[in-house]
Design an enzyme around this catalytic site. Sequence first.
Site, PDB file in Angstrom:
ATOM      1  N   ILE A  97       0.884  -1.165   0.000  1.00 16.76           N
ATOM      2  CA  ILE A  97       0.000   0.000   0.000  1.00 16.76           C
ATOM      3  C   ILE A  97       0.921   1.213   0.000  1.00 16.76           C
ATOM      4  CG2 ILE A  97      -0.308  -0.105   2.509  1.00 16.76           C
ATOM      5  CD1 ILE A  97      -3.112   1.025   2.132  1.00 16.76           C
ATOM      6  N   TYR A  98       0.944   1.905  -1.125  1.00 19.46           N
ATOM      7  CA  TYR A  98       1.863   3.029  -1.297  1.00 19.46           C
ATOM      8  C   TYR A  98       1.153   4.200  -1.951  1.00 19.46           C
ATOM      9  CZ  TYR A  98       5.836   0.069  -0.171  1.00 19.46           C
ATOM     10  OH  TYR A  98       6.721  -0.751   0.477  1.00 19.46           O
ATOM     11  N   ILE A  99       1.502   5.406  -1.494  1.00 18.42           N
ATOM     12  CA  ILE A  99       0.985   6.653  -2.052  1.00 18.42           C
ATOM     13  C   ILE A  99       2.178   7.490  -2.512  1.00 18.42           C
ATOM     14  CG2 ILE A  99      -0.259   8.810  -1.538  1.00 18.42           C
ATOM     15  CD1 ILE A  99      -2.126   6.412  -1.566  1.00 18.42           C
ATOM     16  N   LEU A 108      -6.042   9.317   0.963  1.00 16.72           N
ATOM     17  CA  LEU A 108      -6.032   8.229  -0.014  1.00 16.72           C
ATOM     18  C   LEU A 108      -5.563   6.924   0.621  1.00 16.72           C
ATOM     19  CD1 LEU A 108      -4.658  10.183  -3.099  1.00 16.72           C
ATOM     20  CD2 LEU A 108      -7.041   9.648  -2.539  1.00 16.72           C
ATOM     21  N   ASN A 136       9.142   1.951  10.763  1.00 11.90           N
ATOM     22  CA  ASN A 136       8.235   2.846  10.049  1.00 11.90           C
ATOM     23  C   ASN A 136       7.106   3.270  11.002  1.00 11.90           C
ATOM     24  OD1 ASN A 136       6.524   4.197   8.306  1.00 11.90           O
ATOM     25  ND2 ASN A 136       6.783   2.733   6.637  1.00 11.90           N
ATOM     26  N   GLU A 137       7.437   4.219  11.863  1.00 10.92           N
ATOM     27  CA  GLU A 137       6.498   4.654  12.903  1.00 10.92           C
ATOM     28  C   GLU A 137       5.197   5.223  12.323  1.00 10.92           C
ATOM     29  OE1 GLU A 137       6.827   3.818  16.030  1.00 10.92           O
ATOM     30  OE2 GLU A 137       8.794   2.962  15.610  1.00 10.92           O
ATOM     31  N   TYR A 143      -1.832   2.017  10.852  1.00 12.46           N
ATOM     32  CA  TYR A 143      -2.545   0.740  10.906  1.00 12.46           C
ATOM     33  C   TYR A 143      -3.174   0.505  12.275  1.00 12.46           C
ATOM     34  CZ  TYR A 143      -0.386  -0.101   6.408  1.00 12.46           C
ATOM     35  OH  TYR A 143      -0.007   0.019   5.107  1.00 12.46           O
ATOM     36  N   LYS A 145      -4.411   2.707  14.170  1.00 15.30           N
ATOM     37  CA  LYS A 145      -5.622   3.553  14.184  1.00 15.30           C
ATOM     38  C   LYS A 145      -6.807   2.809  13.568  1.00 15.30           C
ATOM     39  CE  LYS A 145      -5.824   7.090  11.383  1.00 15.30           C
ATOM     40  NZ  LYS A 145      -5.494   8.334  10.683  1.00 15.30           N
TER      41      LYS A 145
END
Length: 172
Positions: A97-99, A108, A136-137, A143, A145
């Site tokens: 999952i990348y933006i 998004l 990767n804080e 996630y 959340k």
Amino acid sequence: MTQGQLKKIGVQDWQRLQQISIETYTDTFEPYNSPEIMDAYLTTAYEPQKLQRELKNPDSSFYFIEKNNEVAGYLKINLNGSQTEKMGPDSLEVERIYIRPAFKHQSLETQLIENAEKLAQKYHKSKIWLGVWEHNEPAKHFYAKFGFKRIGQHSFFMGDDEQTDYLMQKVL
């Protein structure tokens, strides 16, 4: 905030997928890895034949999210034996999952993870899971959340550099 448009993609989209994959992966991980490690990973992970095989796999699906007629990012899900860990037939994996940088913080990412949950329900899966780099804080917080909890970890190799991904799962 305007929603993005989701579009399932096929093998004909491999070149655009390759471009977006390299751009987003580099944006996310280049500050933490040497140029040699990044090159080794990018060369193999997004190699044309590998992407084409992934796009043809019936147990994997890719979705572009578009905004203002531009590809803003993408989602990859895996079912059944295509999952990168043996999590069982009742699980769906969010493998990627990348933006793109210009589209971050426009909700998004939220739209993609919500779409992954809808796909899990469509395929009658009771769990959704993913791996996230231990350092990767922002991603771990994102996630969490959405109700994902850490259930373990596994090794992830960038070239020959062994790194740790936390496995996070949400029961639907």
